[in-house]
Design an enzyme around this catalytic site. Sequence first.
Site, PDB file in Angstrom:
ATOM      1  CE  LYS A   1      -2.788   2.235   4.186  1.00 48.52           C
ATOM      2  NZ  LYS A   1      -2.117   1.066   4.777  1.00 48.52           N
TER       3      LYS A   1
ATOM      4  CB  SER B   1      -0.972  -0.011   1.191  1.00 47.14           C
ATOM      5  OG  SER B   1      -0.282   0.217   2.392  1.00 47.14           O
TER       6      SER B   1
END
Lengths: 209, 209
Positions: B159, B122
């Site tokens: 993230k 990701s």
Amino acid sequence: MSLTRRQQAIYDFIVEHMESTGLPPTRAQIVSHFRFASPNAAQCHLKALEKHGVIELLSGTARGIRLTTATKGRSAMSLPVIGRVSAGRPILAVEHHEAQMPIEPSHFSPKPHFLLRVDGESMIDAGICDGDLLVVHKTPEARSGQIVVARIDDEITVKQLKRTGRRVELIAHNPNYPPIRIGRDQEFAIEGLAVGVIRAFSGGQVPLR
Amino acid sequence: MSLTRRQQAIYDFIVEHMESTGLPPTRAQIVSHFRFASPNAAQCHLKALEKHGVIELLSGTARGIRLTTATKGRSAMSLPVIGRVSAGRPILAVEHHEAQMPIEPSHFSPKPHFLLRVDGESMIDAGICDGDLLVVHKTPEARSGQIVVARIDDEITVKQLKRTGRRVELIAHNPNYPPIRIGRDQEFAIEGLAVGVIRAFSGGQVPLR
DNA sequence: ATCAGCACTGTTTTTTGATACAGTAGTGCC
DNA sequence: GGCACTACTGTATCAAAAAACAGTGCTGAT
């Protein structure tokens, strides 16, 4: 079998104490940190931690607590960090040494020999960014598809090697950089094979594309 | 002012003892190693070493010998490598320790506390690939734009943090992953700040997109 | 020649620190 | 209810370890 919340706290304290003071704590120090009233509280916890195998108690010795997990396999090796390579000079020349950095050699394969500071964005799609330290295994041989440190005439570059028959190409991983085809008149040599990358984000700065 | 031959030998013994057993030696251990007849021989040498500034003696404490910073810088700091984190357990719990790896802490800023193995693609556009070791500074605070290790309910994720007014978003850097918006009913915490990446190419394999 | 510093021997004192023993209280389990 | 287990209190003992004091012999500098 995992530790209870309290045992984890005791274990964390031991680790913390060793990092901050360089010594394992005594029973008395555990007692005063956790506000226990009895040295036996600390003693029992240490025995429990030993039973779980996370520490080792050296009987009869002051501060005789050894962390079993941390002591394993630390064979740090210090590798030279190569900065900007000047044309015409061998890559490992002393004047290119920027620093020395300890790394765990067993984490990389094949065995790393030096670290090269990456200059430019040409390999960004392969996860290699400007300023990264490329972990390099020194070898003159590489297979097609591998990422190599190569020398074309006097320029050092990091690219993916592609062999098509007798022709050698160096592929950049950035759409803005065309592949480099090695001409017959150019001196070409593989200096090493990329085996890893080490990157430091400077001050929360993120390398985005 | 440099050490005498004998003082150097005593100093070397201390370093060696600490490396092999994890504890500084006692006076008695120095005595038995050098076949001294008196504990005072060891005591005087330690005082001399302290005078030269290479060690620090902690008065009144068993094994209270500390190697001064000059020597500490040479040996890398060993950080725990955190593997798959099980839900509901603190991230630094012993059962998540996968290995221990020496790194140069001064190469990263702020100070790194542990390494987290990255799971998934990701963040690939930020140069963070599956299997990479993320170098993490443990902190509950982060600014918008920084890459963080965050916990949403019991899931650990890496993230980019984005704060818009009071709203918190976690941005993936991969077009296939949508941003995560934190709901009011979700437990959210920042576990740490990404300060670097360490990657090993396995067998010349290249992480390509 | 003397004096400082190194490298010890030999002895004693006092903390520090490990560890055993005897209990208490709470939890979960079957 | 009884049992095992965790998590302690409280007391006591003894070995491990630090550290001081009083010396001896040697070397090298002033």
